[in-house]
Design a protein around this motif. Structure first.
Motif, PDB file in Angstrom:
ATOM      1  N   VAL A 112      -0.625   7.834  -6.330  1.00 40.11           N
ATOM      2  CA  VAL A 112      -2.032   8.629  -6.299  1.00 40.11           C
ATOM      3  C   VAL A 112      -2.058   9.821  -7.181  1.00 40.11           C
ATOM      4  CG1 VAL A 112      -3.602   9.792  -4.634  1.00 40.11           C
ATOM      5  CG2 VAL A 112      -2.375   7.758  -3.961  1.00 40.11           C
ATOM      6  N   ASP A 113      -3.005  10.008  -7.835  1.00 40.41           N
ATOM      7  CA  ASP A 113      -2.900  11.281  -8.790  1.00 40.41           C
ATOM      8  C   ASP A 113      -3.798  12.343  -7.928  1.00 40.41           C
ATOM      9  OD1 ASP A 113      -3.191  12.681 -10.827  1.00 40.41           O
ATOM     10  OD2 ASP A 113      -4.843  12.032 -11.805  1.00 40.41           O
TER      11      ASP A 113
ATOM     12  N   VAL B  47      -2.420   5.095   3.966  1.00 37.76           N
ATOM     13  CA  VAL B  47      -2.689   4.017   3.198  1.00 37.76           C
ATOM     14  C   VAL B  47      -4.097   3.480   3.422  1.00 37.76           C
ATOM     15  CG1 VAL B  47      -0.053   3.194   2.851  1.00 37.76           C
ATOM     16  CG2 VAL B  47      -1.443   2.828   5.167  1.00 37.76           C
ATOM     17  N   HIS B  48      -4.578   3.878   4.526  1.00 39.24           N
ATOM     18  CA  HIS B  48      -5.981   3.454   4.687  1.00 39.24           C
ATOM     19  C   HIS B  48      -7.097   4.107   3.973  1.00 39.24           C
ATOM     20  CE1 HIS B  48      -4.294   0.658   7.765  1.00 39.24           C
ATOM     21  NE2 HIS B  48      -4.028   1.659   8.573  1.00 39.24           N
TER      22      HIS B  48
ATOM     23  N   LYS C  38      -1.498  -4.066  12.306  1.00 36.73           N
ATOM     24  CA  LYS C  38      -2.353  -3.484  11.413  1.00 36.73           C
ATOM     25  C   LYS C  38      -1.701  -2.232  11.034  1.00 36.73           C
ATOM     26  CE  LYS C  38      -6.552  -5.944  12.374  1.00 36.73           C
ATOM     27  NZ  LYS C  38      -7.943  -6.028  13.026  1.00 36.73           N
ATOM     28  N   ASP C  39      -1.601  -1.540  11.970  1.00 33.52           N
ATOM     29  CA  ASP C  39      -1.056  -0.037  11.521  1.00 33.52           C
ATOM     30  C   ASP C  39       0.642   0.105  11.754  1.00 33.52           C
ATOM     31  OD1 ASP C  39      -3.096   1.598  10.961  1.00 33.52           O
ATOM     32  OD2 ASP C  39      -3.772   1.547  13.191  1.00 33.52           O
ATOM     33  N   ILE C  40       1.157   0.497  10.676  1.00 34.99           N
ATOM     34  CA  ILE C  40       2.690   0.511  10.609  1.00 34.99           C
ATOM     35  C   ILE C  40       3.126   1.844  10.766  1.00 34.99           C
ATOM     36  CG2 ILE C  40       4.628   0.095   9.346  1.00 34.99           C
ATOM     37  CD1 ILE C  40       3.333  -2.120   7.836  1.00 34.99           C
TER      38      ILE C  40
ATOM     39  N   PRO D 116       0.731  -1.306   0.025  1.00 33.90           N
ATOM     40  CA  PRO D 116      -0.147  -0.173   0.145  1.00 33.90           C
ATOM     41  C   PRO D 116       0.958   1.249  -0.175  1.00 33.90           C
ATOM     42  CG  PRO D 116      -0.928  -1.643   1.629  1.00 33.90           C
ATOM     43  CD  PRO D 116       0.606  -2.105   1.141  1.00 33.90           C
ATOM     44  N   TYR D 117       2.005   1.072   0.583  1.00 38.32           N
ATOM     45  CA  TYR D 117       2.900   2.404   0.822  1.00 38.32           C
ATOM     46  C   TYR D 117       3.473   2.693  -0.807  1.00 38.32           C
ATOM     47  CZ  TYR D 117       2.306   2.118   5.673  1.00 38.32           C
ATOM     48  OH  TYR D 117       2.031   2.171   6.839  1.00 38.32           O
TER      49      TYR D 117
END
Lengths: 204, 72
Positions: free
Chosen positions: A82-83, A190-191, A137-139, A75-76
């Protein structure tokens, strides 16, 4: 194959060939030349090759491909595509403000193998957690993001220094008393990537 | 007639050569793969094999005793 890797492989092959010669004709060690050959192929060259290889491995680990090779980091990697220029990492990646092939390392210079011994131990722990442990779950970063990473490029740049918002807090930014991320707060997020328009679907 | 066993020095040098060659091969292969696991295998397996080979070599030369010279 990049040149350093090709050179490394060539050196390995030469060393193995010398070892082969020694193993197949052990009587060589009876002569002085044979003993020098044994010293070279069984002591000096293996240590040199391992040292060079370690250095090459550390270089490899600076690559974006290396960082994103763990599933949890995907996800990173997507957040770089991302536009939306509000996403700070995406804006930097897409406009070549960071080298694309070492994008992660450019902004996270104290991460895993490149930091102090603590960072290196954390890097090994990450590999352990990735395969055997439980991935959180959360980095999160271990320490708050350091302005040093931003000022390394932006510090001294005309657009940054002349900016009216930056000027009154310039000293605080330098001292890390005010984080750059207090204003530039859209980072990887990322979420929130589901449904976000992408510049490209895959890394160029 | 059976072949005589090689002297300990030769045997140890062969073992050392095998370990070092295997370790170097592992190191070379891992360098073609850009992944954290490759780094671990490089050090954990390749480095270990090379290190063991070098130690066997050092042990071989440290414990080598030259055959007694014939009285003349």
């Amino acid at each position: 194959m990049p040149l350093p890797t090709a050179g490394f492989v060539a050196l390995v092959l030469v060393t193995i060939a010398l070892i082969g010669l020694l193993v197949l004709r052990p009587s060589l060690v009876a002569a002085r030349g044979g003993r020098i050959l044994a010293f070279l192929s069984l002591f000096l060259l293996p240590l040199v090759v391992t040292g060079l290889g370690t250095s090459a491995q550390v270089e490899h680990s600076k690559s974006t491909t290396f960082c994103l090779s763990c599933h949890v980091m995907e996800p990173y990697g997507r957040s770089l595509l991302v536009d939306d220029p509000a996403y700070v990492p995406a804006r930097h990646y897409q406009n070549n403000r960071v080298p694309r092939d070492s994008a992660c390392f450019t902004c996270h210079t104290n991460y895993t193998l490149f930091g102090d011994y603590k960072a290196k131990l954390r890097g090994l722990r990450h590999v352990y957690v990735n395969y055997i442990g439980t991935i959180p779950k959360d980095i999160k970063l271990y320490d708050p993001y350091n302005n040093r990473e931003c000022l390394h490029c932006h510090g001294g740049a005309r657009s940054f220094e002349a900016n009216e918002v930056h000027q009154p807090i310039r000293a605080e930014l330098a001292k890390n008393a005010t984080s750059c991320l207090e204003c530039h707060d859209k980072v990887h997020d990322v979420h929130g990537l589901a449904g976000v328009k992408m510049w490209k679907e895959k890394m160029p | 007639m059976t072949a005589a066993a090689p002297p300990p020095l030769i045997r140890r040098l062969r073992v050392s050569g095998l370990l070092v060659a295997l370790g170097l091969a592992v190191e070379a292969v891992t360098l073609l793969w850009s992944h954290p696991t490759a780094f671990l295998v490089f050090l954990g397996l390749g480095g270990l094999l090379v290190g063991a080979g070098v130690l066997v070599y050092l042990f071989a030369i440290a414990t080598y005793t030259s055959p007694p010279s014939r009285p003349g």
